[in-house]
Design an enzyme around this catalytic site. Structure first.
Site, PDB file in Angstrom:
ATOM      1  CB  SER B 209      15.779  -2.100  -0.141  1.00 31.72           C
ATOM      2  OG  SER B 209      17.032  -2.735   0.022  1.00 31.72           O
ATOM      3  CG  ASP B 428      20.521   1.961  -5.396  1.00 30.36           C
ATOM      4  OD1 ASP B 428      21.529   1.406  -4.905  1.00 30.36           O
ATOM      5  OD2 ASP B 428      19.358   1.561  -5.196  1.00 30.36           O
ATOM      6  CG  HIS B 462      19.871   0.960  -1.629  1.00 27.28           C
ATOM      7  ND1 HIS B 462      19.122   0.418  -2.647  1.00 27.28           N
ATOM      8  CD2 HIS B 462      19.490   0.297  -0.502  1.00 27.28           C
ATOM      9  CE1 HIS B 462      18.347  -0.541  -2.168  1.00 27.28           C
ATOM     10  NE2 HIS B 462      18.545  -0.632  -0.870  1.00 27.28           N
ATOM     11  CG  ASP B 463      19.778   4.058   3.025  1.00 33.52           C
ATOM     12  OD1 ASP B 463      19.349   2.942   2.648  1.00 33.52           O
ATOM     13  OD2 ASP B 463      20.401   4.230   4.089  1.00 33.52           O
TER      14      ASP B 463
END
Lengths: 484, 484
Positions: B209, B428, B462-463
């Protein structure tokens, strides 16, 4: 290179001279003392200025936002799926083209969340409608061939009964005493209008986004009254991602101190919350590859230092879009209609549970007329003690596995056998193509052998249906005009 | 079936009896008069309750959120890319493993937006770190082999200098007088720490990120000091969609009346705005297919009527997540760090413009020590009259076409020739795989022949980098431990 004590002193000196630059913030004194200038927040200044303007101004009105529609006033009570009752109901609508002698050429157009009945310009309102280029002589929805009807949904604020409407029992606006709505309620209300217009069978039911949910719902509810079905960028059931995005919008709105639990009509509207909600919504509506081309990483003033208020062009765009919207649509309508979208699920178990609930409410109301009144209340409506029903009666069995869920959806569209066009847009993040494929799949599994499914690589994301007359328009036209 | 006048009377009667149900809203009187009960808003009740608690409570502190870190205090001034100056600087950091005699086995881990230096538990803080399962003996980042360093970024609130820190010039917290930051500033600060630790060359720079931006930035800034490079779910330049999403979050935060232009430290924190910002952020972090499996359309209380406060499980999840976060991280840090992410662009034209800006600021400060002080101020920092520079000096020519943009990016990573792992996650939506492919592509076009690019079909969005130790962990380990 830098000698720190000297530098430090220089910084302090510069800082003290800077003190004169005013800051209207709480920490003005601290900022002045530090000599560092505090950041500018012109966007917050503007919000505060509007707050003052609104405090001085008149109550909100949405009558000027959309004009020139007809109103069907229905004085019969309308029992909602969740048990609430509207004692009477207005439906705002507009029409284009001419109804055939045999009343067989009507097309019902369903709107998205905040849409009005003004889909196209006409003598009473010459402003372009939200589907201006899709409707007209020879166009996708051909007014030389069809009689086109569009309504404002119940729950809205553009002429149909919604939270902003006056409750005849009190003379005050419903606000959040308005009954909870479903997409199915909106559609049932529309069919009351069709009855009034003498239209028994539609040539087609057409809609995108929430309108696509309504369109599917209409065909499932009255298969014999819907000749063809178009559903664009919609879904058979809202999925958690889109629920999450609408939840975030509602929370932003409800957290606005001006929201006051929905009773803001004689005060200042929750304009800040509405603006925030709209900014989030716009990201979900429009973030296709178009943004990359249109805005890229360009900034409003590239030679200025970065700013927390709108800075990149995409930010000024969002700011402008949400600014325009925030006083044009009623906050309570946003809450009710967006919640109805979350609850949308065409599954048979859901539809039957709601129908049972509605029937009980209707029966109970009839008993009410003769005997003792209802024993409880529920959210914004007289409640038929639904909570007191044993679970087996109140809730049908819930499907658990993915297979059961699909079976339940297939059962929900068992009667949807008319020619159907399902359109998906690959850049849509709010109603991704996966959901469009699901609609096509459940219809086909239910035995519908006239399902057309197109996937568009259009660049506008969810809002492609509002813009892309070349791809979306042609697909609709082909479906509506094709003799099969 | 329903006879409307009778029904109407029954409704009225029921309504009057219901009047007793209290509503704390502005429109209580109207609601009582109507007899319809107003909707409940337990989530707003809770926000108001917390507001009262916070008014009665002590000032915010983040020292209890993360503990047990070391602090590198650097008393030299730090000139930021946008011309602001920190007179001194703290960097909070934690380490694991042992530094080799030749100081060649260090790995620098970069955090995401709100991350702390606590990537893994240790004696001084036994709570699991944010990358607990990725670090340790034999693990993806093997503490038997490597000396692992993680910092809190400058601009953060977990021990490194940020807006919450006290400005030594005034004794008051910086708030929004803090200078604007870039990702490059964060990385340059980290290299000061590495210098202090006597680490000239890293075995690897690893991040996901925003940490992936930093990682790429570190390799571009000091190619000779970074042995290997791992960048996960990041980008070479922020694209308008992610800028839009972070913009919406910042607007929600800044619109909170408690924000007071950043000077909230001796008042109530903008907890509502933070909660809203986090709810939006969480949607962008976690909305992978996992949500479909984990939450689906399940509701908290399926037999109750729908509610506008958290209702679906996905909503209670978001509510809980954002509730937990909103007092754990400093609002000003969120603004500064998130803005730095928006500004991130590894293009040569951008990097050189910032370097030129920084050099001018440094030179001007040096002159300051001897002569007249700076003639102007800019956002939150002493400004070196950057606005007064002719455009040709202040801004290099901006690439316009997509080709020029790519060329500019390629030039920006011209020296990044070390073995590189780029990881993308297909679910994501915040940093889509398109952006990961772009990183791999520009590196390869710049002549890096040791770029590994993997795309994961992991379900967490995303995580994924925080969760999927099987896929992400193994990829990192292979890259770090492989002798090539």
């Amino acid at each position: 290179m830098l000698r720190s004590p000297l530098l430090y002193r220089a910084l302090g000196a510069a800082a003290r001279r800077i003190g004169a630059a005013g800051t209207r913030s709480f920490g003005a004194a601290a900022a002045r003392a530090s000599g560092r200038s505090a950041m500018d927040f012109p966007c917050i200044d503007r919000l505060e200025m509007r707050q003052r303007d609104l405090m001085a101004g008149p109550e909100p009105t949405y009558e000027k936002v959309v004009t020139g529609y007809e109103v069907f006033h229905d004085s019969r009570p309308f029992v909602c799926d969740h048990g609430g009752v509207l004692p009477q109901m207005d439906i705002a609508y507009e029409t284009w083209g001419r109804l055939d002698a045999d009343r067989s050429n009507a097309i019902l157009i369903h709107t998205g969340l905040s849409g009005s009945s003004h889909a196209h310009s006409h003598a009473k309102n010459s402003r372009p409608g939200w589907w201006e280029k899709f409707i007209g002589p020879g166009r996708a929805i051909d007014t030389d061939r069809y009689y086109v009807v569009c309504t404002n949904v119940i729950g809205g604020c553009y002429g149909s009964t919604g939270p902003w409407s006056v409750d005849p029992a009190t003379g005050a606006r419903y606000a959040t005493t308005f009954p909870l709505l479903t997409v199915n309620d909106m559609v049932r209300a529309q069919f009351r209008l069709l009855d009034r217009l003498g239209i028994h069978r539609l040539h087609a039911s057409v809609g995108a986004s929430m309108g696509g949910m309504q369109s599917l719902c209409a065909a499932a509810l009255h298969p014999e009254r819907v000749g063809r079905l178009v559903t664009i960028s919609a879904c058979a059931r809202s999925h958690p991602y889109s629920i999450a995005l609408r939840f975030a919008q509602r929370q932003a709105l409800m957290a606005d101190p001006n929201f006051r639990r929905g009773f803001y009509y004689d005060g200042v509207q929750p304009h800040v919350g509405m603006k925030l909600a709209r900014a989030v919504a716009t990201v979900t509506y429009r973030s296709g590859p178009e943004w990359e081309l249109r805005f890229g990483r360009r900034r409003r003033a590239p030679d200025q230092p970065p700013a927390l208020c709108p800075d990149f062009l995409i930010e000024t765009y969002l700011d402008h879009q949400s600014e325009r919207f925030c006083l044009q649509y009623d906050a309570n309508s946003l809450l009710y209609v967006s919640k109805a979208m979350d609850m949308f699920d065409i599954s048979r178990s859901v539809t039957s549970r709601l129908a049972a609930q509605r029937d009980r409410a209707a029966a109970e109301l009839e008993r009410e007329q003769l005997a003792a009144p209802a024993p409880c209340t529920t959210n914004g409506s007289v409640c038929m003690a639904i909570e007191d029903q044993p679970a087996s009666a109140a809730g049908h069995s819930q499907p658990e596995t993915e297979d059961e869920i699909i079976q339940d959806l297939v059962a929900g569209v068992a009667d949807v056998k008319q020619p159907t066009l399902v359109l998906g847009v690959q850049s849509d993040i709010l109603f991704p193509v996966k959901q469009q494929r699901e609609i096509a799949e459940i219809l086909r599994r239910a035995g519908n052998d006239r399902v057309t499914y197109y996937e568009l690589d259009a660049m506008y994301g969810h809002d492609t249906f509002l813009i892309d007359v070349v791809n979306v328009g042609a697909a609709i036209k082909g479906h509506l005009d094709n003799s099969i």
